[in-house]
Write a protein that holds these residues in place. Structure first.
Motif, mmCIF file in Angstrom:
data_model
loop_
_atom_site.group_PDB
_atom_site.id
_atom_site.type_symbol
_atom_site.label_atom_id
_atom_site.label_comp_id
_atom_site.label_asym_id
_atom_site.label_seq_id
_atom_site.Cartn_x
_atom_site.Cartn_y
_atom_site.Cartn_z
ATOM 1 N N GLN A 654 1.153 -0.662 0.399
ATOM 2 C CA GLN A 654 0.384 0.318 0.487
ATOM 3 C C GLN A 654 0.997 1.227 -0.123
ATOM 4 O O GLN A 654 1.830 0.786 0.876
ATOM 5 N N VAL A 655 0.627 1.790 -1.312
ATOM 6 C CA VAL A 655 1.727 3.371 -1.096
ATOM 7 C C VAL A 655 0.768 4.305 0.066
ATOM 8 O O VAL A 655 -0.245 4.567 0.351
ATOM 9 N N VAL A 656 2.131 4.727 0.906
ATOM 10 C CA VAL A 656 0.973 5.852 2.342
ATOM 11 C C VAL A 656 1.865 7.363 1.799
ATOM 12 O O VAL A 656 1.634 8.008 2.385
ATOM 13 N N ALA A 657 2.764 7.145 1.454
ATOM 14 C CA ALA A 657 2.912 8.501 1.062
ATOM 15 C C ALA A 657 3.715 8.842 0.269
ATOM 16 O O ALA A 657 4.777 8.185 -1.108
ATOM 17 N N THR A 733 3.669 16.433 -2.280
ATOM 18 C CA THR A 733 3.616 15.938 -0.911
ATOM 19 C C THR A 733 2.897 15.053 -0.464
ATOM 20 O O THR A 733 1.840 16.711 -0.505
ATOM 21 N N VAL A 734 1.985 13.933 -0.897
ATOM 22 C CA VAL A 734 0.933 13.739 -0.046
ATOM 23 C C VAL A 734 1.444 12.821 0.763
ATOM 24 O O VAL A 734 1.859 11.482 0.363
ATOM 25 N N LEU A 735 0.272 12.803 2.034
ATOM 26 C CA LEU A 735 0.621 11.716 2.939
ATOM 27 C C LEU A 735 -0.645 11.062 3.492
ATOM 28 O O LEU A 735 -1.584 11.623 3.686
ATOM 29 N N THR A 736 -0.472 9.974 3.469
ATOM 30 C CA THR A 736 -2.174 9.329 4.136
ATOM 31 C C THR A 736 -1.853 9.295 5.524
ATOM 32 O O THR A 736 -0.484 10.180 6.002
ATOM 33 N N THR A 737 -2.948 9.608 6.583
ATOM 34 C CA THR A 737 -3.444 9.477 7.479
ATOM 35 C C THR A 737 -2.774 8.821 8.133
ATOM 36 O O THR A 737 -2.232 9.192 9.261
ATOM 37 N N ALA A 738 -2.362 7.659 7.712
ATOM 38 C CA ALA A 738 -1.680 6.760 8.387
ATOM 39 C C ALA A 738 -0.567 7.405 8.603
ATOM 40 O O ALA A 738 0.545 6.551 9.924
ATOM 41 N N VAL A 739 -0.137 7.569 7.968
ATOM 42 C CA VAL A 739 1.436 7.839 8.181
ATOM 43 C C VAL A 739 1.553 9.562 8.749
ATOM 44 O O VAL A 739 2.524 9.711 9.398
ATOM 45 N N MET A 740 0.559 10.519 8.478
ATOM 46 C CA MET A 740 -0.055 11.317 8.954
ATOM 47 C C MET A 740 0.073 11.099 10.851
ATOM 48 O O MET A 740 1.169 11.977 11.719
ATOM 49 N N THR A 741 -0.086 10.420 11.337
ATOM 50 C CA THR A 741 -0.033 9.743 12.781
ATOM 51 C C THR A 741 1.987 8.822 13.134
ATOM 52 O O THR A 741 1.562 9.254 13.808
ATOM 53 N N ASP A 742 2.289 8.679 11.736
ATOM 54 C CA ASP A 742 3.159 7.937 12.513
ATOM 55 C C ASP A 742 4.543 9.357 11.515
ATOM 56 O O ASP A 742 5.131 9.101 12.998
ATOM 57 N N LEU A 743 3.799 10.185 11.481
ATOM 58 C CA LEU A 743 5.037 11.430 11.569
ATOM 59 C C LEU A 743 5.509 11.881 12.576
ATOM 60 O O LEU A 743 6.693 11.607 13.013
ATOM 61 N N PRO A 744 4.475 12.498 13.418
ATOM 62 C CA PRO A 744 5.617 12.336 15.062
ATOM 63 C C PRO A 744 5.762 11.598 15.655
ATOM 64 O O PRO A 744 7.002 11.904 16.099
#
Length: 1713
Positions: A654-657, A733-744
């Motif tokens: 799955q592409v996440v970012a 730059t497109v980030l899925t919510t999954a990554v958004m929560t991961d980023l921090p």
């Protein structure tokens, strides 16, 4: 057996036996009597034994042959019922162990017969089992017979029997070996001498073995024979045997009783000689077989591999390797090689599966693997077995992907590999499990279209095999897809887990041991030292050996592991699998790192890094970062090629970012999958937990993280932590919510990763820093030449690392800051900005960190921390410098009090700001400086004060912002004030420092070098301050110069008294004169171009609109300042040795300023001249606008409160110098002290004055618009200096000097003024007022003449010179002086707005001069010099000019004054002249006088037309006065006067007596009035002297008479001509002149007749009368004229003739009368 020994049990046994025998006897009663009998006797026997013996069981055992006999006979009947009964009874006896060896033999023989008759087979087996397990009575032959019996039962037609028999055989075999073990246990305590067994081939050499051991040996040997299809030695009577069964038995023995084989050499021998060859032989079909090769091609048909045997062989091999590896090193090498071969792709699928299972069994035993490595891989010329196993697994995994399994085509495409390669949605087919209605994807590997599911096959760490356990299968089983892959996968994981945990465990032990030994060794007692050292060295050797093994293990396996894991990582579609793979790679990387195996460590890290980045992306980055990267190389390992497979492009993740790649050229977007993120987390984990072993691979790790951070759009925030950037970071730059929560979380881990660097050791930390630096260098290279957003990852992390390692900052400071300084110089602004941010943050953190020892005690560290701040000064980018300065400002605010030795650095930073660096920079730097000056001067070392002065001065010189320059001058004043207040303490400290430096310098043998050296240090500080201000005094900007000049002179004035006396010398020569030189030079070379405006909208006053004029102001200020110092501090300066030289230099400056072509400067120079001469001249109002007020307001050197610019505190001085200064306190000019009466000084001043005067007033050779002409105020001031100067030099003042003075006075007065200044200087033309210059000139002369007057005799010779001078001025009245070739206009014609030069109105001046002359002459007429030098003649000569001009004089007053002056002078001078007549000194005067009278009385100038009658009459009366003077002062003394002179006078009177008229008159001028009174007077005088009886000589009378007759004759002619003309003209009126003339003649005639009448008759010549009377007829003829005027005149002329009308007398009478 306690149960069978108890009395109850015995009793029960006896009862059971008896009942059994009874039952037997009953059964056999009819058919078998012998048996019946035997049974009965048996009963009796039993009873007997029971009755006789207390030990019933022992007795029973002794007699067991007899007791058993009836039952054996019963069995012999072959009757099933009887047989069963008997066997049961026999078993009961056995179970109570009451069977003897013989009985047992008999029983076995009986059982054999039953077996041969195929009777009661199961019961038989049961009986054998009971017999063999309950006791050990069966040995040797009988034992072998019992075993054979079981074997034979195994091969019956009955399945149940077969299986039971098989189980029994297994149990029996086990029993045999258990007995041996028990036997060994019993004999363990008796130590035997081991008998050496010769390595002979006699298989029966078992004499040394104990009985049970012998049985076991024989049994095992025969099992081998049987499997090998050979005849048994011991198991006599075997009819058939299967290999599978044999192998199973062998395996169980080997597996269950390894100690037997290990402890007994005979058994070891069996293993080596029998088992191994057997296994190898049996393996041969598997080795030779190639799947898919046709059998026809080979000469002999190849035997096909047989699953059951093959599988069992592998089991045996597993056991052999596991248990007896140490005995069978060589054999195991062969087995392992075979195992590896079985994995080949051309082997059957099932074979590969079981081989993998076998290998898995090995992989979970790390110690075993270690042994392989030691025994094979580390030996020369040996197969690299361990390496091969790992590589084989790798190849196996690859082959599964590359060749789809053909084993069961039905399942190859289980998950429906649709083209998209993405997850399959509904319908759920066989490969999908529907859970709770949702569809989940099976965990699987997918690579290039090959889809292999991952099966859960085993618990981690245990090798539970599936196919190795399929002992009941004869046909090869079908192997589900993915099984082999899953096992191989687990092999790899277990292998890694095992190796790493084992090695790390051992490493840990070694490390702790080392620590304990070193600790012990560090504080040993004397005695134990030796052994400690011994143990340490043993330890070292041991560790060396272990380390070699560990390294070899890793080196052997890493390539294969990496190849396989990388491939699996790429193929994995399951998060858990991916996690496991990554964990394996991570642990391997960490292990390699710990062992220091760089290549392998880097390779594993590279793999994780590649996994973190998008496909194909990885290659560019990682291949550039490291040479050791395994991109697409293949490693050849012993002929096997292990291909590294690069990641496949299609991803099933799955592409996440989606983000931008970090590259120089902008490229498309790249996608990150969840797997990439997973890898990234692993990478973070690796770095976090194993940072200490990463070493150089930090570069890989960080490079990858940098790229990921970039793609995910994380940007650095304060402190270097990365935070998710703004949403609009990039369009891509497109980030899925999954990554958004991961980023921090990721950014948090990233920060933690660098925080944990504080736990790294120094070396690792350096690796980390180096890696970050090189990463940063790459980012810098990338950011060159474009202004794209650069990657700031490395810089941010360098900052973070630095901040957490503050406690040991010294070790990393230089590389860290060195690199950041490079970043700061980068052309990309964002990159630079972060470099600076990082650097300044580190410096600030370093300074605030609580170091141990504190910074105040660790100056070296403090300087080290501050040094990069200084280095930043060499960077030209303004933004960096701004950061630097902001940092300085913050440091000052927080740390200012504790900077100590860091001050020079900090001040250096402020001072390094250059002029061209922009306003904001300079402003910030200046803020810092202001803070320093206001708050920190007292806290810094005094040695830094000089730097503060320099820096403040340098800001003054910055030309970006005028206010800053001006404020910095204010700061310099504040600094000087600080020096003044804290003088004593500063001086002490500086002296102390100086002494220390002096000492150092002497030690080194060098000269101490500092500016202004010989002066004491505190004075040097002042001199530096003065020098700085001096530099500012020649700044290009006028405002700065002005301010600096005022400050310099104020501070020297206010604080100069603190200096040592000797230092004044330096102040004068090095500061003041140096400054004057520079100002003079700048002023003289300044530009004359007009400056339109002063920047912005400031208008510039016309007096300052060129650079030259602005410099003029500076020059003025400077000169005034220096002069003031000379004046006020003269008492200090004069005792200095070279005061007179200084005086000369100062005079020279005054002279050059005075001669400068600028009115303002030149005038000010004179003011300064006056000041140093201590002449305070009154300031006239008209001069004020000419000079800026600064010059006119001397800074008073007062006691009490002095306030300079920026000084708010008054301070009071009470020292003796102050008292000395007190006398200058009053407003009167200071008293001239004796000290100044140094003639040389005054004469120097005089020569300067003379040079100024002569140069400034000398007319230029040529004139144009720009010609400089000195101004009136200048000249005035110049001349005003003379009187005061003269007072000091009069004693030596001689004629030459007077001459010089005269020249200057004359020239000064001659200078014209410009038309635009004239209204201020000139009085309006009509007012007869002198200009101040003219007054000054006269004053100068006045001073002189007064001095001469009271002076000694010899001075009086100067009088004539003074007269000359004055007379020259008198001449100006008619002939204004020429100024060179300059054309001057008369003031009335000048236009004010043009630059023309206007001659002054010299008339008042000349007139005043004339008055002075007359006064002076009145006083000095009799002086010898005056007589001798013909002064009177000169006066007359001078007066002749205005007198002759008369009406043509510029001013009418002139000639009137001249006349009156002449009269006054003559009234005094003529008597003197008569007195000295004889000496001839006045001879030449008389003709001059005569000419003067002549020129005045008969002037050629015509009176103006507008002259009124009254005026005319007044003027006429002046003429009359002159004639009166002649008649009273001259003619009466005719005998003392030269004859020619008297003659001239008479002629003149004669001429005046008739006013003739020139014929040249024009019509317009005809209105000339006739001077009747004058004519009359002349006539009268003439006649008086002509006819007076006083006439001494007849000659004189003759002259009179002659004149008279001439007069009459001329009258006659005029009348005649008039009558003629009148007649001719007819009605026309005659010309005006002619009428006038005739009127004059008529008036003269009447006057003459009057005169004649008044004279005594005897004095009148008769001839005269005749002539008079002769006029009468002519007069009468005129009566006809038409002009009324003529008529009235005629009337007057005719009337007197009545006196002639008398009767004629007689001649006699006449003659008498």
């Amino acid at each position: 057996m306690s149960g069978t020994n108890s009395p109850e049990a015995v009793k029960k046994l006896l009862e059971n036996m008896q009942s059994d025998l009874r039952a037997l006897s009953l059964e056999c009663k009819k058919k078998f009597p012998p048996v019946k009998e035997a049974a009965e006797s048996g009963i009796i026997k039993v009873k007997t034994i029971a009755a006789r013996n207390t030990e019933i069981l022992a007795a029973l055992k002794e007699n067991s042959s007899e007791v058993v006999q009836p039952f054996l006979m019963g069995c012999g009947t072959k009757e099933p019922k009887i047989t069963q009964l008997c066997l049961t009874s026999i078993q009961r006896l056995m179970s109570h162990e009451v069977v003897s060896e013989t009985a047992a033999g008999n029983i076995i023989n009986m059982l054999w017969q039953l077996m041969e008759n195929s009777l009661e087979e199961l019961k038989l087996l049961q009986t054998v089992l009971v017999l063999l397990t309950t006791n050990t009575v069966v040995h040797d032959e009988s034992l072998s017979k019992a075993i054979v019996l079981c074997f034979r039962l195994h091969f019956t037609k009955d399945n149940i029997t077969n299986n039971t028999a098989a189980a029994t055989v297994r149990q029996v075999v086990t029993v045999v070996f258990e007995r041996m073990v028990a036997e060994d246990e019993r004999h363990r305590d008796i130590i035997e001498q081991p008998v050496l067994v010769q390595g002979n081939s006699n298989r029966r050499s078992v004499s040394t073995l104990k009985p049970c051991a012998k049985d076991a040996y024989m049994l095992f040997q025969d099992l081998c024979q049987l499997v090998n299809a050979d005849a048994p030695y011991w198991l006599v009577g075997m009819t058939e045997m299967t290999r599978t069964f044999g192998l199973e038995l062998l395996e169980s023995v080997l597996n269950d009783f390894p100690q037997v084989f290990l402890q007994h050499q005979e058994f070891s021998f069996l293993l080596k000689e029998r088992v191994c060859p057997l296994v190898i032989k049996l393996f041969s079909p598997n080795i030779k077989f190639r799947q898919g090769s046709s059998s026809s091609s080979s000469p002999a048909p190849v035997e096909k591999p047989y699953f059951p045997i093959c599988m069992r062989l592998l089991r045996v091999v597993s056991v052999l390797i596991k248990q007896f590896y140490s005995l069978l090193v060589t054999e195991c090498e062969i087995f392992l090689s075979l195992l590896v071969k079985f994995l080949d792709a051309d082997k059957p699928q099932w074979l590969r599966a079981v081989a993998v299972e076998s290998i898995h069994r090995l992989c979970v035993q790390p110690q075993l693997l270690r042994s392989f490595c030691q025994s094979y891989d580390m030996k020369q010329h040996s197969t690299k077995v361990f390496r091969d196993i790992v590589n084989a697994l790798g190849s196996f995994i690859q082959s599964l992907f590359l060749v789809p399994p053909t084993g069961n085509p039905a399942t190859t495409n289980q998950a429906g590999n649709n083209n998209s390669g993405g997850p399959v949605s509904a319908p759920a087919n066989s490969g999908m499990l529907g859970i709770g209605g949702g569809v989940t994807l099976l965990p699987a590997f997918e690579y290039r279209g090959t889809w292999i599911p991952i099966l859960t096959i085993t618990v981690q760490g245990s090798a539970k095999a599936t196919y190795l356990e399929m002992l009941d299968k004869v046909e090869p089983p079908t192997i589900p897809e993915g099984y082999a892959m899953s096992v191989a996968f687990h092999c790899l994981l277990d292998l890694v887990r095992g190796i790493t945990s084992m090695i790390e465990g051992e490493l840990g032990e070694v490390e702790t041991e080392c620590q304990t030994t070193t600790e012990a060794a560090s504080s040993p007692t004397q005695s134990s030292e030796q052994q400690e050292l011994q143990s340490t060295s043993d330890q070292m050797d041991k560790e060396k050996v272990s380390r070699a093994v560990w390294e070899e293990m890793v080196n052997a396996c890493w390539c294969g592991l990496l190849a396989a894991l990388s491939l699996l990582l790429d193929a994995s579609t399951d998060e858990a699998a991916t996690e496991n793979i990554l964990k394996a790679e991570l642990t391997m990387a960490a292990l390699c790192g710990r062992l220091g195996l760089v290549t392998s460590r880097d390779a594993f890290i590279t793999a994780i890094c590649k996994g973190s980045l998008p496909p194909h992306y990885a290659l560019t980055v990682l291949n550039t970062t490291t040479a050791a990267t395994l991109s697409n190389k293949s490693y050849s390992i012993q002929g096997q090629s292990v291909m590294m497979i690069s990641p496949s492009s299609e991803s099933h993740q799955q592409v996440v970012a989606v983000g931008q790649p970090l590259a120089v050229q902008p490229q498309g977007t790249v996608m990150l999958t969840s797997k990439n993120i997973q890898c990234m987390r692993t990478l973070l984990n690796l770095a976090h937990c194993h940072g200490a072993v990463l070493g150089t691979s930090w570069q890989l790790v960080l490079a990858t993280l940098q790229h990921l951070v970039w793609i995910l759009g994380l940007k650095p925030s304060s402190g270097g932590a990365l935070k998710p950037g703004r949403a609009v970071e990039g369009p891509s730059t497109v980030l899925t919510t999954a990554v958004m929560t991961d980023l921090p979380v990721i950014s948090n881990i990233l920060s933690r990763l660098f925080e944990s660097s504080q736990y790294l050791d120094d070396v690792s930390l350096h690796h980390l820093i180096n890696a970050l630096c090189s990463l940063s260098l790459e980012a810098m290279d990338m950011a060159y030449g474009n202004n794209k957003e650069p990657s700031l990852f490395a810089v941010a992390k360098l900052l973070e690392t630095g901040l957490v390692n503050m406690h040991r900052i010294e070790i990393l400071w230089r590389p860290l800051t060195g690199h950041l300084l490079e970043v700061c110089q980068h052309p990309n602004s964002r990159m630079r900005e972060w470099g600076a941010e990082a650097l300044t943050s580190l410096i600030k953190a370093g300074l605030t960190f609580n170091h141990d020892p504190p910074l105040s005690q660790n100056q070296r560290l403090q300087l080290l921390l501050l040094n990069p701040l200084k280095e930043m000064s060499s960077i030209n980018h303004p933004d960096i410098r701004l950061k630097q300065l902001e940092c300085v400002l913050q440091i000052l605010q927080s740390q200012g009090d504790s900077l100590g030795p860091g001050w020079p650095l900090v001040l250096g930073v402020m001072g390094a700001i250059r002029n061209d660096q922009g306003e904001s920079l300079i402003r910030t730097a200046f803020q810092c400086l202001q803070l320093v000056v206001t708050d920190f001067l007292p806290t810094m070392p005094c040695t830094c004060l000089q730097i503060v002065v320099d820096v403040a001065g340098s800001f003054g010189l910055h030309n970006q912002e005028l206010n800053i320059s001006l404020t910095s001058i204010g700061l310099l004043w504040n600094i000087s004030d600080y020096f003044f207040q804290r003088g004593e303490t500063i001086e002490k400290e500086l002296n102390k420092e100086e002494a220390a430096q002096q000492k150092q310098a002497e030690e080194k043998g060098v000269v101490l070098n500092r500016p202004f050296h010989p002066a004491p240090p505190f004075d040097c500080l002042w001199l530096c301050l003065y020098a700085k201000l001096g530099e500012l005094c020649v700044d290009p900007r006028p405002a700065v110069r002005k301010s600096a000049g005022q400050t310099l002179f104020s501070t020297i004035g206010a604080h100069g008294t603190l200096l040592q006396h000797s230092t004044w010398h330096t102040v004068i020569w090095k500061v003041l004169f140096h400054l004057l030189d520079r100002v003079r030079e700048s002023s003289t070379t300044a530009d004359k171009e007009k400056i339109e405006s002063g920047g912005g909208n400031i208008l510039i006053h016309h007096s300052r609109d060129t650079a030259e004029k602005q410099w003029a102001e500076t020059w003025v200020l400077t000169l005034a300042g220096v002069a003031r110092i000379f004046n006020t501090r003269r008492y200090l300066l004069q005792p200095l040795g070279d005061f007179s030289r200084a005086w000369d230099v100062l005079l020279d400056h005054i002279q050059s300023a005075a001669l400068s072509k600028n009115n303002e400067v030149s005038l000010a120079a004179l003011k300064s001249f006056q000041e140093i001469l201590q002449i305070v001249s009154p300031v006239r109002d008209s001069d004020k606008p000419e000079t800026p007020p600064a010059v006119n307001v001397p800074v008073p050197v007062l006691l009490g409160s002095i306030s300079g610019p920026g000084l708010s505190r008054p301070f009071v001085r009470t020292d003796s110098i102050g008292d000395r200064l007190g006398r200058y306190n009053s407003s009167e000019p200071p008293v001239v002290t004796d000290e100044l009466e140094d003639l040389n000084l005054w004469w120097a001043a005089w020569s300067t004055w003379y040079r100024i005067g002569s140069e400034s007033t000398k007319p230029p050779v040529t004139f144009d618009k720009l010609t400089f002409i000195p101004s009136q105020p200048f000249l005035t001031a110049l001349i005003q200096i003379f009187p005061a100067l003269y007072q000091h030099i009069k004693t030596g003042f001689n004629m030459d000097d007077l001459q010089k003075l005269g020249v200057i006075l004359h020239s000064a007065v001659s200078v014209p003024i410009s038309s635009d200044a004239s209204p201020f200087i000139l009085p309006s033309y009509t007012e007869a007022v002198l200009t101040s210059l003219q007054e000054a000139v006269l004053t100068a002369l006045d001073v002189l003449q007064k001095a001469i007057c009271v002076g000694p005799e010899n001075m009086q010779i100067m009088y004539p010179a003074i007269f000359d001078q004055l007379l020259a001025f008198v001449e100006f009245s008619c002939k204004p002086p020429q100024y060179g070739q300059l054309e001057t206009k008369h003031i009335a014609n000048a236009k004010y707005n043009q630059a023309e030069w206007v001659a002054l109105n010299y008339v008042p001046f000349a007139e005043r001069s004339l008055e002075v002359v007359v006064d002076l002459y009145q006083k000095t007429a009799c002086h010898k010099a005056v007589v001798n030098e013909k002064v009177l003649q000169n006066i007359i000569k001078t007066l002749r000019v205005p007198l002759s001009l008369k009406y043509s004089c510029p001013s009418e007053s002139t000639w009137k004054l001249a006349v009156s002056s002449l009269l006054k002078v003559l009234s005094i001078g003529l008597p003197v002249a008569r007195q000295h007549a004889s000496s001839g000194k006045f001879d030449s005067m008389w003709p001059e006088l005569a000419n003067t009278f002549e020129d005045f009385l008969f002037t050629k100038s015509i009176p103006p037309d507008n002259l009124s009658i009254q005026e005319f009459q007044r003027n006429e009366s002046i003429d009359v006065e002159v004639v009166q003077l002649i008649s009273t002062e001259i003619l009466p003394y005719a005998n003392f006067i030269p004859k020619e002179f008297v003659g001239q006078i008479m002629t003149m009177l004669n001429k005046g007596s008739i006013h003739s008229q020139s014929s040249s008159f024009t019509e317009a001028e005809i209105d000339i009035r006739l001077r009747e009174e004058f004519s009359k007077m002349c006539f009268e005088t003439l006649l008086q002297f002509s006819f007076s009886n006083k006439v001494t000589t007849p000659q004189e009378g003759y002259i009179s008479r002659m004149a008279l007759s001439v007069l009459l004759k001329r009258s006659q002619d005029v009348l005649h001509r008039y009558i003629e003309d009148e007649r001719l003209s007819g009605k026309c009126p005659l010309p005006r002149q002619q009428v006038t003339e005739i009127i004059f003649v008529l008036k003269a005639v009447s006057t003459l007749i009057d005169s004649l009448k008044k004279t005594q008759p005897e004095n009148v010549d008769g001839n005269t009368w005749a002539q008079v009377i002769a006029l009468y007829p002519t007069l009468v003829e005129c009566i006809t004229c038409s002009s009324a005027e003529v008529c009235s005149a005629l009337k007057e002329a005719l009337v007197p003739f009545k006196d002639f009308m008398q009767p004629p007398a007689s001649k006699v009478q006449n003659g008498e009368s």
